[in-house]
Design a protein around this motif. Sequence first.
Motif, PDB file in Angstrom:
ATOM      1  N   SER A   1      11.801   7.124  -0.600  1.00 32.01           N
ATOM      2  CA  SER A   1      11.224   6.891  -1.934  1.00 32.01           C
ATOM      3  C   SER A   1      10.689   8.178  -2.544  1.00 32.01           C
ATOM      4  CB  SER A   1      10.100   5.853  -1.850  1.00 32.01           C
ATOM      5  OG  SER A   1      10.604   4.598  -1.458  1.00 32.01           O
ATOM      6  N   ILE A   2      10.035   8.981  -1.705  1.00 28.54           N
ATOM      7  CA  ILE A   2       9.508  10.267  -2.179  1.00 28.54           C
ATOM      8  C   ILE A   2      10.662  11.167  -2.650  1.00 28.54           C
ATOM      9  CG2 ILE A   2       8.385  12.402  -1.429  1.00 28.54           C
ATOM     10  CD1 ILE A   2       6.655  10.653   0.431  1.00 28.54           C
ATOM     11  N   LYS A   3      11.729  11.179  -1.885  1.00 27.47           N
ATOM     12  CA  LYS A   3      12.897  12.002  -2.231  1.00 27.47           C
ATOM     13  C   LYS A   3      13.555  11.497  -3.505  1.00 27.47           C
ATOM     14  CE  LYS A   3      17.180  13.810  -0.235  1.00 27.47           C
ATOM     15  NZ  LYS A   3      18.067  13.809   0.965  1.00 27.47           N
ATOM     16  N   GLU A   4      13.700  10.167  -3.629  1.00 25.24           N
ATOM     17  CA  GLU A   4      14.338   9.572  -4.802  1.00 25.24           C
ATOM     18  C   GLU A   4      13.555   9.866  -6.088  1.00 25.24           C
ATOM     19  OE1 GLU A   4      14.645   5.451  -3.886  1.00 25.24           O
ATOM     20  OE2 GLU A   4      16.297   5.715  -2.451  1.00 25.24           O
ATOM     21  N   GLN A   5      12.236   9.965  -5.957  1.00 30.27           N
ATOM     22  CA  GLN A   5      11.396  10.239  -7.127  1.00 30.27           C
ATOM     23  C   GLN A   5      11.280  11.731  -7.419  1.00 30.27           C
ATOM     24  OE1 GLN A   5       7.696   7.936  -7.319  1.00 30.27           O
ATOM     25  NE2 GLN A   5       8.571   6.429  -5.915  1.00 30.27           N
TER      26      GLN A   5
ATOM     27  N   ILE B   1       0.842  -1.198   0.000  1.00 34.03           N
ATOM     28  CA  ILE B   1       0.000   0.000   0.000  1.00 34.03           C
ATOM     29  C   ILE B   1       0.879   1.250   0.000  1.00 34.03           C
ATOM     30  CG2 ILE B   1      -1.673   1.355   1.312  1.00 34.03           C
ATOM     31  CD1 ILE B   1      -2.902  -1.218   2.298  1.00 34.03           C
ATOM     32  N   ASN B   2       1.912   1.254   0.818  1.00 31.08           N
ATOM     33  CA  ASN B   2       2.779   2.427   0.925  1.00 31.08           C
ATOM     34  C   ASN B   2       3.466   2.752  -0.389  1.00 31.08           C
ATOM     35  OD1 ASN B   2       2.120   2.807   3.590  1.00 31.08           O
ATOM     36  ND2 ASN B   2       3.984   1.886   4.416  1.00 31.08           N
ATOM     37  N   SER B   3       3.994   1.744  -1.066  1.00 34.12           N
ATOM     38  CA  SER B   3       4.710   2.000  -2.320  1.00 34.12           C
ATOM     39  C   SER B   3       3.753   2.470  -3.415  1.00 34.12           C
ATOM     40  CB  SER B   3       5.455   0.737  -2.776  1.00 34.12           C
ATOM     41  OG  SER B   3       4.555  -0.333  -2.991  1.00 34.12           O
ATOM     42  N   THR B   4       2.544   1.910  -3.428  1.00 32.85           N
ATOM     43  CA  THR B   4       1.550   2.303  -4.437  1.00 32.85           C
ATOM     44  C   THR B   4       0.996   3.696  -4.153  1.00 32.85           C
ATOM     45  OG1 THR B   4       0.935  -0.042  -4.551  1.00 32.85           O
ATOM     46  CG2 THR B   4      -0.544   1.532  -5.614  1.00 32.85           C
ATOM     47  N   MET B   5       0.938   4.034  -2.888  1.00 33.92           N
ATOM     48  CA  MET B   5       0.332   5.298  -2.472  1.00 33.92           C
ATOM     49  C   MET B   5       1.160   6.518  -2.904  1.00 33.92           C
ATOM     50  SD  MET B   5      -2.303   6.527  -0.935  1.00 33.92           S
ATOM     51  CE  MET B   5      -2.731   8.165  -0.323  1.00 33.92           C
ATOM     52  N   ILE B   6       2.438   6.336  -3.133  1.00 29.43           N
ATOM     53  CA  ILE B   6       3.291   7.466  -3.517  1.00 29.43           C
ATOM     54  C   ILE B   6       2.804   8.100  -4.833  1.00 29.43           C
ATOM     55  CG2 ILE B   6       5.634   8.124  -4.215  1.00 29.43           C
ATOM     56  CD1 ILE B   6       6.672   6.068  -2.191  1.00 29.43           C
ATOM     57  N   HIS B   7       2.284   7.274  -5.723  1.00 27.46           N
ATOM     58  CA  HIS B   7       1.732   7.783  -6.992  1.00 27.46           C
ATOM     59  C   HIS B   7       0.510   8.663  -6.721  1.00 27.46           C
ATOM     60  CE1 HIS B   7       0.985   7.877 -11.267  1.00 27.46           C
ATOM     61  NE2 HIS B   7      -0.215   7.325 -11.127  1.00 27.46           N
ATOM     62  N   VAL B   8      -0.285   8.291  -5.737  1.00 22.68           N
ATOM     63  CA  VAL B   8      -1.465   9.082  -5.361  1.00 22.68           C
ATOM     64  C   VAL B   8      -1.016  10.416  -4.761  1.00 22.68           C
ATOM     65  CG1 VAL B   8      -3.541   9.166  -3.914  1.00 22.68           C
ATOM     66  CG2 VAL B   8      -2.839   7.004  -4.981  1.00 22.68           C
TER      67      VAL B   8
END
Length: 364
Positions: free
Chosen positions: A236-240, A202-209
């Motif tokens: 992950s947010i920072k890397e993207q 859920i956490n990894s998918t939620m970053i797109h949201v």
Amino acid sequence: MKVIMTGGGTGGHIYPAIAIADKIRRKHPDAEVLFIGTERGMEKDLVPKSGYEIRFITVSGFNRKKLWKNFKTALDLAKGNHQANKIISDFKPDLVIGTGGYVCGPVVRAAHKKGIRTFIHEQNAFPGVTNKLLEKYVDKVFVSFSESKEYFKDQSKLIVTGNPIRKSFLTCGMGNSRDKLEIKPNEFVLLCFGGSLGAGKINSTMIHVLEAFNGLPDARVFFITGRNYYHKVLESIKEQGIELSGNIKVLEYVDNMHEYLSSSDLVISRAGALTVSEITACGKAAILIPSPNVTGNHQYFNAKVVADKGGAVILEEKDLTEEKLLGTVMRLKNNKEALNSMSAASGKAGRMDATDVIYDHLGI
């Protein structure tokens, strides 16, 4: 009057026990309430924080994949039986109430053998192994969902109560909660959480949201990652290369979940029994993503109870993608009528008198 509450491992077993204990305390201010749990479970912190004494026994679960590890399980059970017997002999309770988790086994059985009245509460639509085994040792079996009745043998013991939830979820209103969290009345609020420890998929998918909602006018997102994933999500947010605007809040854990839940328009979460009960008690539309890593796939059955009544959408983890999650969120966000209809159905699926019903059947 003396009462032993036993249950542990996750918040889904512990918070209902605390809710029942609180009800007993409100009715009997002089009642002595003792919790029995394990030192490895969340009860070690949650129970004292709620103002109750807790003692610990040794117990572990049956390992279905690595059978050789069950030798230690058997040793733990023998030790736990002895410890439970001693605590019960010393405390001399008038009744014992179990709310699930392996720790309940030794405690409820020991109390039954001593002639003490015993009760269990099953939170899930698909009952856990421990509670099914304990059925023959108890006076009453409280179940949250009528759908779970078929899994128990003695129907005369069963009482459908709903899931005991903390009083704070029943008394907080959206307006008051939004004031406390500084949320404007016209803002759309999306709340996402995967339990106290978090949910990786859920956490990894939620970053797109998050990226889609970042800076979106009149929209707020509260993303509670869980303690195990907070730093990983931030990385992950920072890397993207996503620089979060003020309308997005990424949080590790919150103690005032009732305020966040009450303030929300749409919830994304797992489908643990307690979570589902709190969502429906607050009457919130939900996207439920059942954990595939639970016994008997019981979270799917919890989610299905609400989805079948129109209060939730189920997205199974095996089908979960960034596009599907965002698409479902935006479809509901942009259709106020559908969102309101889901919220109303969720509220009708909920039950808010569980602790009252349970208390009335304790005979105290």
